[in-house]
Design a protein around this motif. Structure first.
Motif, PDB file in Angstrom:
ATOM      1  N   GLN A 131      -3.578   8.500   6.895  1.00  0.00           N
ATOM      2  CA  GLN A 131      -4.489   9.025   5.764  1.00  0.00           C
ATOM      3  C   GLN A 131      -6.034   8.653   6.262  1.00  0.00           C
ATOM      4  O   GLN A 131      -6.155   7.635   6.555  1.00  0.00           O
ATOM      5  CB  GLN A 131      -4.309   8.536   4.446  1.00  0.00           C
ATOM      6  N   HIS A 159       2.359   3.088  -5.521  1.00  0.00           N
ATOM      7  CA  HIS A 159       1.084   3.393  -5.016  1.00  0.00           C
ATOM      8  C   HIS A 159       0.824   3.753  -3.646  1.00  0.00           C
ATOM      9  O   HIS A 159      -0.305   3.749  -3.158  1.00  0.00           O
ATOM     10  CB  HIS A 159       0.078   2.187  -5.616  1.00  0.00           C
ATOM     11  N   HIS A 160       1.824   3.855  -2.819  1.00  0.00           N
ATOM     12  CA  HIS A 160       1.787   4.105  -1.515  1.00  0.00           C
ATOM     13  C   HIS A 160       0.714   2.695  -0.778  1.00  0.00           C
ATOM     14  O   HIS A 160      -0.398   2.978  -0.278  1.00  0.00           O
ATOM     15  CB  HIS A 160       0.967   5.350  -0.990  1.00  0.00           C
ATOM     16  N   CYS A 188      -8.705   8.026  -3.704  1.00  0.00           N
ATOM     17  CA  CYS A 188      -7.154   7.973  -3.903  1.00  0.00           C
ATOM     18  C   CYS A 188      -6.646   8.330  -5.023  1.00  0.00           C
ATOM     19  O   CYS A 188      -7.004   7.842  -6.143  1.00  0.00           O
ATOM     20  CB  CYS A 188      -6.718   6.407  -3.533  1.00  0.00           C
ATOM     21  N   TYR A 203       2.513   7.092   6.958  1.00  0.00           N
ATOM     22  CA  TYR A 203       1.855   8.054   7.050  1.00  0.00           C
ATOM     23  C   TYR A 203       0.426   7.813   7.364  1.00  0.00           C
ATOM     24  O   TYR A 203       0.183   6.680   6.717  1.00  0.00           O
ATOM     25  CB  TYR A 203       2.140   9.308   5.888  1.00  0.00           C
ATOM     26  N   ARG A 235      -0.236   4.188   5.422  1.00  0.00           N
ATOM     27  CA  ARG A 235       0.356   3.805   4.111  1.00  0.00           C
ATOM     28  C   ARG A 235       1.793   4.190   4.066  1.00  0.00           C
ATOM     29  O   ARG A 235       2.398   4.627   4.756  1.00  0.00           O
ATOM     30  CB  ARG A 235      -0.724   4.866   2.859  1.00  0.00           C
ATOM     31  N   ASP A 236       2.498   3.727   2.993  1.00  0.00           N
ATOM     32  CA  ASP A 236       3.881   3.634   2.860  1.00  0.00           C
ATOM     33  C   ASP A 236       4.174   4.526   1.713  1.00  0.00           C
ATOM     34  O   ASP A 236       4.026   4.062   0.414  1.00  0.00           O
ATOM     35  CB  ASP A 236       4.104   2.236   2.790  1.00  0.00           C
ATOM     36  N   ALA A 237       4.778   5.689   1.925  1.00  0.00           N
ATOM     37  CA  ALA A 237       5.215   6.504   0.793  1.00  0.00           C
ATOM     38  C   ALA A 237       6.388   6.157   0.081  1.00  0.00           C
ATOM     39  O   ALA A 237       6.816   6.400  -1.054  1.00  0.00           O
ATOM     40  CB  ALA A 237       5.483   7.901   1.311  1.00  0.00           C
ATOM     41  N   SER A 238       7.012   4.808   0.393  1.00  0.00           N
ATOM     42  CA  SER A 238       8.195   4.432  -0.145  1.00  0.00           C
ATOM     43  C   SER A 238       7.778   3.577  -1.467  1.00  0.00           C
ATOM     44  O   SER A 238       8.757   3.159  -2.342  1.00  0.00           O
ATOM     45  CB  SER A 238       9.084   3.637   0.772  1.00  0.00           C
ATOM     46  N   THR A 239       6.528   3.182  -1.739  1.00  0.00           N
ATOM     47  CA  THR A 239       6.073   2.514  -2.635  1.00  0.00           C
ATOM     48  C   THR A 239       5.226   3.095  -3.777  1.00  0.00           C
ATOM     49  O   THR A 239       4.806   4.130  -3.450  1.00  0.00           O
ATOM     50  CB  THR A 239       5.198   1.108  -2.257  1.00  0.00           C
TER      51      THR A 239
END
Length: 656
Positions: free
Chosen positions: A169, A217-218, A176, A167, A211-215
Motif C-alpha cells: 500500500q 485491521h490489516h 486508512c 500486499y 500490510r497483512d489482509a488476514s488480520t
C-alpha cells in the motif's frame, strides 16, 4: 581492530580565553567518562557539567562543544595533554556482533535525540492513544500483530496462505479506511522503531506499507521507501557500465551510428532545455551566440552565473522564492538561484557545441564520432556530455531503497526479504511511474517550461546498515517467472561492492544548528537555504561549513567510519543504454503490468523463507514474545527513551 589515530581539535586561534578554558574543561570531562557512563547523556547535561555558561553568546564554543559531545557519544575517545585535546575515531571491530553494536550505538545517538523532542513524543503517544473510528476504539496497537496469535495461525494453516496475506500500500496522504489514521502517519510511527533517526528525503520519495489482509485491521508487516538516489557512487556506476571513463572506453572500442546520433541529440537537448529569454533581453547573449557560440559568449555566461550565485546567497527574499506558484516555471527560472544555474549550464552546453559540434552537427555520422575520439579537446567535452546525461537520468530512472525492513513479529520469519522483494514488484514500479510522470521541478525551472522526465525505473539500489553483512539482502533472488519474466532469468539483490562513505549521521541536530550559526556569523555571504535545487544534501553542506569555520579537518570528521555493502536490483536487460537514454524503451525483466504480483511474490516468500523458519523453536519463542496485552511489550512499539537520564558529574563533583 584498526590502528589508533589522533586528531587535534582545538578552538580557533584568537578565541577568548574563557571559551578556551571552558572547552578544555569539557574535553577533560569527556575524557574521564567511560563509554557506558556517557551513554544517554544529553547535550544540556554535558554543557551544565562543564560549566560552559550561555552558549548562545559563545557561538564558537557552542559549535565546538556540541560537535565534540557528538563525536564522543558515538565512540570517539579524547586525551588531553599540555597542548590540548586529541580525538581518536572509533576502531572498526573485526568481530561481527561487536561492529554491529558499535554502529547501532552511533545511530541511536541521533534517533534518541529525535525521540526526546516534545513534538515527536506527542506524535508517538497520540498514535498509541485509542480514538473512535466508526463503532470501535482504535489505536496504533491494532496495526501490530500479536506474536502468539501469528504463531498459532501458522500452525493451523500449513500453507501459510490464510495465516499471512501480504500486499503493498503506497503511503500517500490518504486515510486508512480500517483505522482512520493517515497512511503517512502509520508509516512514520513504525519508521521511528528503526535504529537510525527518521528524516525526510529531498527529491522523489515514495514510502510504502506492506500490510497483512488476514488480520481485522490489516496489520503492518513492514515498511519500504523508494527515493531519489545518491548522485554518484563509484561502485554502482561502474557495475552499471555508465561510469564516465568506462563509458568513453566503450565508446572508443565500439563506436556506432547509434552512438553518434545519441551524442548529437545530447548536444542539442542539453542546450534546448535552458531558458534564455532574460539572457537575451539583458544582453548577456546575442541570438547568434546560440548557433555559433564563441569563447567570449561563454565567458560572459560564466560571469553572469557567478554574479547571480552571489546575489542568491546575499538575498533576503527566500520566502518570496518559496511562495512562487508551483508551475510558474519562468518565474522560477528567473530567480537568482536558477539564473545562476542556467548561465553555468548554458556556458557548458555552448562550449560542448562549439568543440564537439564541429564533428557531429548538423548530421551525425560514424566517421565523425571516430574523428572526435582522436581529438583530446573533444574527448574532454564528450566526458562532460556523458556526465551531464548521467546526472540528468540518475534521479529519474534510478532510485534508492532508503527504507526497507519488517517489524515484529513478522521479522522473525525473514519478512525483511518479503519487503525487499515487494519494494521492486510490478505494483511498485507501476505506482512510481504513475506518480512521477509529471513535470520535473528542477528541469522545468531550468527550461522555463514544463519538462517531464522519464519515470520508468531501471535500477533500485540500497546499502546495508552494517558492513559485516546483511541477512536481509543476502541470497535475496527469485525466479523472474514469479513476476511474469522469462523462466531462465532471475531478479534480486546483487552485491555491487563496498563503500566507506561520508555522512552526517553521527552529528545531532543540535550540533548542525550550532555549526551552521557559526559559519553564518563568520561569513554572511555563505548561506544554505535548504531550497530544492540549491544543491545536494543541505545538512552535509551545513556541517562542512561549520567544521571549516572551526578550522577542523572536515573530511576526517565527516567519515562515519562504517563500511557498507552496496546492493542493486537491475530491472531491465538493457541497463546501461536505457539508463543513459541511448535506448528509449526499457526491456523489463518482469511483466510490469501484472495485477497479482504481490500475491505471487508473497507465495514465493512463504515457501522459500517463512514456513521453514516458523518450524524452528527459537523463531517460535521470538515470535511469541511480542504481546499486545497490557502493558504492551511488543517489538513494533516505538522505544521512547527515558527523560530522566542521569547527568555526567562535573569536575568539581568528581573531586568530592
Amino acid at each position: 581492530m584498526t590502528e589508533p589515530k589522533y586528531i587535534p581539535l582545538n578552538l580557533p586561534s584568537g578565541s577568548p580565553r574563557g571559551e578556551r578554558r571552558g572547552y578544555l574543561r569539557l574535553c577533560k570531562l569527556l575524557a574521564t567518562q567511560t563509554r557506558s557512563d556517557r551513554t544517554g547523556f544529553t547535550h544540556g547535561q554535558w554543557v551544565s557539567a562543564a560549566d560552559l555558561g550561555d552558549l548562545y553568546t559563545q557561538p564558537t564554543l557552542a559549535a565546538a562543544a556540541h560537535a565534540a559531545i557528538d563525536l564522543v557519544a558515538q565512540g570517539w575517545t579524547v586525551k588531553v595533554d599540555r597542548l590540548g585535546p586529541l580525538f581518536s575515531p572509533p576502531a572498526t571491530h573485526r568481530d561481527r556482533d561487536a561492529e554491529k553494536e558499535r554502529i547501532r550505538t552511533q545511530e541511536h545517538l541521533r534517533r534518541d535525540e529525535q525521540l526526546r523532542k516534545p513534538s515527536v513524543r506527542r506524535f508517538v503517544q497520540g498514535m498509541e492513544r485509542a480514538h473512535q473510528h466508526g463503532d470501535q476504539l482504535v489505536s496504533i496497537f491494532d496495526l501490530m500483530r500479536d506474536g502468539c496469535e501469528l504463531s498459532d495461525a501458522i500452525k493451523a494453516d500449513p500453507t501459510g496462505r490464510q495465516a499471512i496475506r501480504p500486499y503493498v500500500q503506497i503511503a500517500d496522504d490518504s486515510i486508512c479506511e480500517l483505522t482512520g489514521f493517515k497512511l503517512q502517519n502509520i508509516w512514520r510511527y513504525f519508521r521511528h522503531t528503526w535504529s537510525n533517526a527518521y528524516a525526510t528525503v529531498p527529491g522523489r520519495s515514495m514510502p510504502m506499507l506492506v500490510r497483512d489482509a488476514s488480520t481485522p485491521h490489516h496489520a503492518v508487516i513492514g515498511l519500504a521507501a523508494i527515493s531519489s538516489p545518491v548522485v554518484q557512487i563509484a561502485e554502482r556506476d561502474t557495475w552499471m557500465g555508465w561510469e564516465t571513463d568506462q563509458f568513453l572506453r566503450d565508446l572508443h572500442t565500439k563506436p556506432s551510428e547509434e552512438l553518434a546520433r545519441w551524442v548529437a541529440h545530447r548536444i542539442q537537448v542539453q542546450q534546448a532545455e535552458i531558458y534564455v529569454g532574460d539572457l537575451l533581453t539583458d544582453g548577456v547573449l546575442q541570438p547568434s551566440d546560440l548557433t555559433k557560440p564563441t569563447e567570449d559568449a561563454i565567458a560572459r555566461l560564466k560571469a553572469d552565473a557567478e554574479r547571480h550565485r552571489q546575489r542568491h546567497h546575499r538575498s533576503a527574499t527566500i520566502r518570496e522564492v518559496r511562495n512562487i506558484e508551483h508551475d510558474a516555471w519562468i518565474a522560477r527560472a528567473t530567480t537568482d538561484l536558477f539564473r545562476s544555474k542556467r548561465s553555468a549550464a548554458l556556458a557548458e552546453a555552448l562550449d560542448i557545441r562549439m568543440v564537439l559540434g564541429a564533428y557531429l552537427l548538423p548530421t551525425p555520422t560514424l566517421d565523425g564520432l571516430r574523428q572526435s575520439l582522436d581529438d583530446s579537446r573533444t574527448r574532454a567535452r564528450l566526458r562532460r556530455l556523458a556526465r551531464r546525461a548521467r546526472g540528468e537520468r540518475v534521479g529519474t530512472v534510478i532510485a534508492d531503497l532508503t527504507v526497507c525492513g519488517a517489524i515484529a513479529p513478522y521479522n522473525t520469519l525473514a519478512a525483511g526479504k518479503l519487503v525487499g522483494a515487494l519494494a521492486v514488484s510490478p505494483t511498485v514500479l507501476a505506482a512510481y511511474s504513475k506518480k512521477y510522470t509529471r513535470p520535473s521541478e528542477i528541469a522545468s525551472a531550468m527550461a522555463g517550461r514544463a519538462i517531464v522526465r522519464e519515470a520508468r525505473l531501471s535500477l533500485v539500489a540500497t546499502t546495508s546498515l552494517y558492513g559485516t553483512g546483511s541477512s536481509q539482502y543476502n541470497r535475496l533472488f527469485w525466479p523472474a517467472d514469479v513476476v511474469g519474466g522469462k523462466p531462465d532469468a532471475r531478479v534480486g539483490f546483487f552485491e555491487l561492492g563496498r563503500s566507506r562513505s561520508f555522512g552526517t549521521s553521527h552529528f545531532t541536530d543540535t550540533s548542525v544548528e550550532a555549526l551552521l550559526r557559526l559559519s553564518t556569523l563568520n561569513d554572511s555571504s555563505v548561506r544554505v537555504n535548504s531550497l530544492f535545487g540549491e544543491g545536494v544534501s543541505p545538512r552535509l553542506r551545513k556541517v562542512r561549513l561549520g567544521l571549516a569555520a572551526l578550522g577542523w579537518p572536515t573530511n576526517e570528521l565527516l567519515k562515519h567510519g562504517r563500511e557498507r555493502i552496496l546492493y542493486g536490483v537491475p530491472l531491465v536487460s538493457n541497463l546501461r543504454d536505457y539508463s543513459l537514454g541511448i535506448d528509449s524503451t526499457p526491456n523489463y525483466l518482469m511483466d510490469v503490468s501484472l495485477t497479482d504480483g504481490d500475491t505471487r511474490i508473497s507465495e514465493w516468500w512463504l515457501n522459500r523463507w517463512a514456513l521453514r523458519r516458523a518450524t524452528q523453536q527459537h523463531v517460535q519463542e521470538a515470535m511469541r514474545s511480542n504481546r499486545l496485552s497490557r502493558p504492551v511489550t511488543h517489538g513494533a512499539r516505538v522505544p521512547l527513551p527515558s527523560e530522566d537520564d542521569a547527568a555526567p558529574q562535573s569536575s568539581s563533583a568528581q573531586a568530592r
